[in-house]
Scaffold this active site. Structure first.
Site, short mmCIF file in Angstrom:
data_model
loop_
_atom_site.label_atom_id
_atom_site.label_comp_id
_atom_site.label_asym_id
_atom_site.label_seq_id
_atom_site.Cartn_x
_atom_site.Cartn_y
_atom_site.Cartn_z
N THR A 10 59.27 26.86 30.64
CA THR A 10 59.00 27.76 31.76
C THR A 10 60.06 27.66 32.84
OG1 THR A 10 56.61 27.57 31.37
CG2 THR A 10 57.30 28.40 33.52
N VAL A 13 64.64 22.37 35.65
CA VAL A 13 64.68 21.56 36.87
C VAL A 13 66.03 20.87 36.96
CG1 VAL A 13 63.64 19.64 38.13
CG2 VAL A 13 62.18 21.20 36.82
N ALA A 109 62.34 16.42 23.18
CA ALA A 109 63.17 15.56 24.04
C ALA A 109 62.43 15.15 25.29
CB ALA A 109 64.46 16.30 24.40
N ASP A 110 61.67 16.07 25.88
CA ASP A 110 60.97 15.73 27.12
C ASP A 110 59.97 14.60 26.91
OD1 ASP A 110 59.46 17.41 25.50
OD2 ASP A 110 58.59 18.54 27.17
N ARG A 111 59.29 14.63 25.77
CA ARG A 111 58.28 13.60 25.50
C ARG A 111 58.94 12.25 25.23
NH1 ARG A 111 54.47 16.51 21.13
NH2 ARG A 111 52.94 14.93 21.76
#
Length: 259
Positions: A10, A13, A109-111
């Site tokens: 979404t 950042v 990757a975020d996890r």
């Protein structure tokens, strides 16, 4: 300083990080078509508003779950920050942790970055909840190994599906209901109750089941924009870490520089 970039489904950042301290952060809607030049104009203005300029950025690190967005972010780094971006999951920012699941390569990757950050900040078995486009709940054990988790639709996706499928239902904000009852007396109250309390009940229920399956005490860490909203209405979270992914990138860069 480090420019840490977390490209989600979404939003993207951007955060300016000195050591592990986040000095400034900005977000923009994710659009794989956005060029490096567009990012640069936008970022240049925001850096100046915070009293910084791009020459102070020495390192750029990117975590992304949107492969099509990566190229333009890499061009941004090389063209405007004069450095090749470090990519989470690729040397020198390898995971350097056990990923004990059936398909390790499928872990987002975020996890993975969240797991690394969570274990740098807290000890023991951890359940990390990330309230994003999807809501993910991840278990990592006391050794720091990623052991698996859950993917559920994010609360905004759930609301979008409800409003899209039911023609007469209005679009509402994601907020706590204005009533203490769970039996609404009008359509909007009923929607707020169903979305907010229903979603929170789902998270509480999933965490209870995860803890029972783990069989050991587990610390619950929450991140993502909605974590602070839910925190006011549940005792589920042991810690709120708003910048967990950004902190994870900073920790990975720090460790890479020490090698």
């Amino acid at each position: 300083m480090l420019l840490a970039i977390d490209a989600g489904n979404t939003n993207v950042v951007f955060a300016l990080v000195d050591g592990r301290a986040v000095k400034a952060r900005w977000r923009i809607a994710t659009d794989p078509r956005r060029t490096a030049d567009e990012y640069a104009v936008w970022l240049n203005q925001l850096l100046a508003l915070e009293g910084y300029d791009r020459t102070q950025v020495e390192t750029v690190a990117i975590s992304t779950v949107v492969p099509r967005a990566l190229h333009n972010l890499q061009v941004l780094s090389s063209k405007y920050f004069r450095t090749e971006a470090l990519i989470a999951g690729k040397p020198p920012l390898g995971w350097n942790m056990a990923i004990d699941v059936a398909e390790p390569q499928s872990l987002g990757a975020d996890r993975a970055v969240n797991t690394i950050a969570a274990h740098a900040l807290h000890a023991g078995d951890l359940i990390t909840i990330d309230f994003g486009t999807a809501t993910t709940l991840d278990w990592s054990d006391f050794t720091g190994a990623y052991k698996g988790g859950i993917i559920a639709p994010g609360i905004n996706l759930s609301l979008d599906a409800l409003v899209t499928a039911a023609a007469k239902l209005p679009r509402i904000a994601i907020e706590a209901p204005g009533t203490t009852t769970v039996i609404g007396r009008n359509t909007v109250d009923q929607m707020h109750i169903g979305i907010f309390w229903g979603y929170l009940a789902m998270i509480e229920g999933l965490v209870a089941r995860m803890k029972a399956e783990v069989g050991r005490p587990a610390t619950v860490i929450a991140t993502g924009g909605l974590a602070t909203l839910f925190e006011q209405h549940t005792r589920l979270f042991d810690h709120i870490e708003p910048d967990l992914t950004i902190q994870g990138l900073a920790i990975m860069v720090e460790r890479a520089h020490m090698q």
